[in-house]
Write an enzyme that holds these catalytic residues in place. Structure first.
Site, short mmCIF file in Angstrom:
data_model
loop_
_atom_site.label_atom_id
_atom_site.label_comp_id
_atom_site.label_asym_id
_atom_site.label_seq_id
_atom_site.Cartn_x
_atom_site.Cartn_y
_atom_site.Cartn_z
CB THR A 166 -0.82 0.00 1.32
OG1 THR A 166 -1.72 -1.08 1.30
CG2 THR A 166 -1.55 1.31 1.56
CB VAL A 195 -13.40 -2.30 2.70
CG1 VAL A 195 -12.78 -0.94 3.00
CG2 VAL A 195 -14.44 -2.18 1.59
CB THR A 217 1.52 -0.65 4.50
OG1 THR A 217 2.75 -1.02 5.14
CG2 THR A 217 1.65 0.75 3.94
N1 ASP Z 1 -3.26 -2.55 4.31
C1 ASP Z 1 -3.62 -3.03 3.01
C2 ASP Z 1 -4.97 -3.67 3.09
O1 ASP Z 1 -5.26 -4.28 4.10
C3 ASP Z 1 -2.69 -3.99 2.40
C4 ASP Z 1 -1.23 -3.74 2.64
O2 ASP Z 1 -0.82 -2.69 3.03
O3 ASP Z 1 -0.44 -4.66 2.46
O4 ASP Z 1 -5.69 -3.61 2.14
#
Ligand code: ASP
Length: 311
Positions: A166, A195, A217
């Site tokens: 992210t 989501v 993230t």
């Molecule tokens: N936080 C993001 C989500 O849960 C994914 C990520 O950052 O790896 O969609």
């Protein structure tokens, strides 16, 4: 003036810093930096080139929060819009709402004149298909993804979490205002309609001009359950340093039992320019620039071991 972010924000930070140097707002800098990441087809975690859900459709989540007013805008599960961060900003500025999802968000995008685009690149599609065939070493691919296709359910599974991603960008402008933005394609092979924290104010993104901003993230479900970004900012509000506030928020996360892998990362910025980064994975970095930087700098994230990940 300062702009920091997750390591994949590197491609956008010079743009954001150029805006800050011209006297632009933290809000404009965050949006511009994230737009560059969203347009980067080599980044398979955000915007164009992002990895799709289990049905092969790219679904994007994004949010933006302005510290001066705690105005916030967010979109979730949006298809065919390359710049969900800009759509989130329009939600914040033009509607009496904070979060729009799916069809409603796409309708609003059309009203605002956003063009639609196919976001699934050939490379991302190949990774997706490899995942369905079980050839990608990821938490949600392979057997788990196939199970989702057939039973529309996901098996708890532990994995390293290395595939996730992210973009986070936090900026401090010459007026001392701060802003936080987050954009993601979420977890690859996710259940359609899932989501993550990136669209949830308080979970993946929080910004309060009095105290600071934090963005996350990693495993979004964990950041939602822990209200992690808000927890970090509440720590700042209590007078903790960014290091202490992050450590406390991660210590709290460690109390949440999680059957899946428990990867979490945060970046934190205060209105007086202090910053820190955290990760539950060792040897991670975050990046940034101040007004004197000729190039993007990087700093180590503070490693916090979650007991769920201890072997
Ligand atoms: N936080 C993001 C989500 O849960 C994914 C990520 O950052 O790896 O969609």
């Amino acid at each position: 003036m300062l702009i920091i972010g997750s390591s994949n924000a590197r491609v956008g930070l010079p743009l954001g810093m150029a805006i800050l140097r011209r006297g632009g707002t933290a809000l404009d800098a965050v949006e511009a930096a994230i737009r560059a990441v969203e347009s980067n087809p080599d980044d398979h975690t955000v915007g164009l080139g992002g990895l799709p859900n289990v049905l092969g459709v790219v679904e994007l989540d994004a949010s933006i929060m302005d510290g001066a007013t705690r105005s916030a805008g967010a979109v979730a599960g949006v298809k065919g819009i390359e710049h969900p961060i800009s759509l989130a900003r329009r939600v914040m500025q033009d509607l009496p709402h904070v979060l729009l999802v799916g069809e409603g968000a796409e309708r609003f995008a059309a009203e605002c004149g956003f063009e639609t685009a196919e976001l699934l690149t050939a490379e991302a599609r190949e990774i997706y298909l490899r995942g369905l065939r079980g050839e990608e070493n990821t938490p949600y691919a392979g057997a788990a993804a196939r199970a989702m296709v057939h039973r529309l359910a996901m098996q708890p599974e532990r994995a390293s979490g290395k595939d996730a991603g992210t973009v986070n960008v936090l900026a401090l402008d010459s007026r001392g205002e701060i802003c936080a933005g987050v954009s993601t394609s979420g977890f690859a092979w996710k259940y359609p309609g899932r989501v993550g924290d990136s669209a949830v104010i308080g979970a993946g993104n929080y910004c309060d001009g009095r105290y600071g901003a934090a963005a996350c993230t990693g495993r979004g479900e964990l950041a939602i359950r822990g209200a992690t970004a808000r927890t970090v900012v509440l720590g700042l509000a209590q007078g903790l340093s960014p290091e202490e506030a992050g450590r406390d928020a991660f210590a709290d996360l460690d109390l949440i039992p999680d059957a899946y892998f428990s990867n979490m990362n945060s970046v934190v910025l205060t209105p007086d320019g202090r910053h820190a980064g955290f990760s539950t994975v060792e040897n991670q970095i975050y990046v940034g620039m101040d007004e004197t930087s000729s190039e993007v700098q990087s700093w180590p994230r503070i490693f916090v071991r979650l007991s769920a990940n201890a072997t």
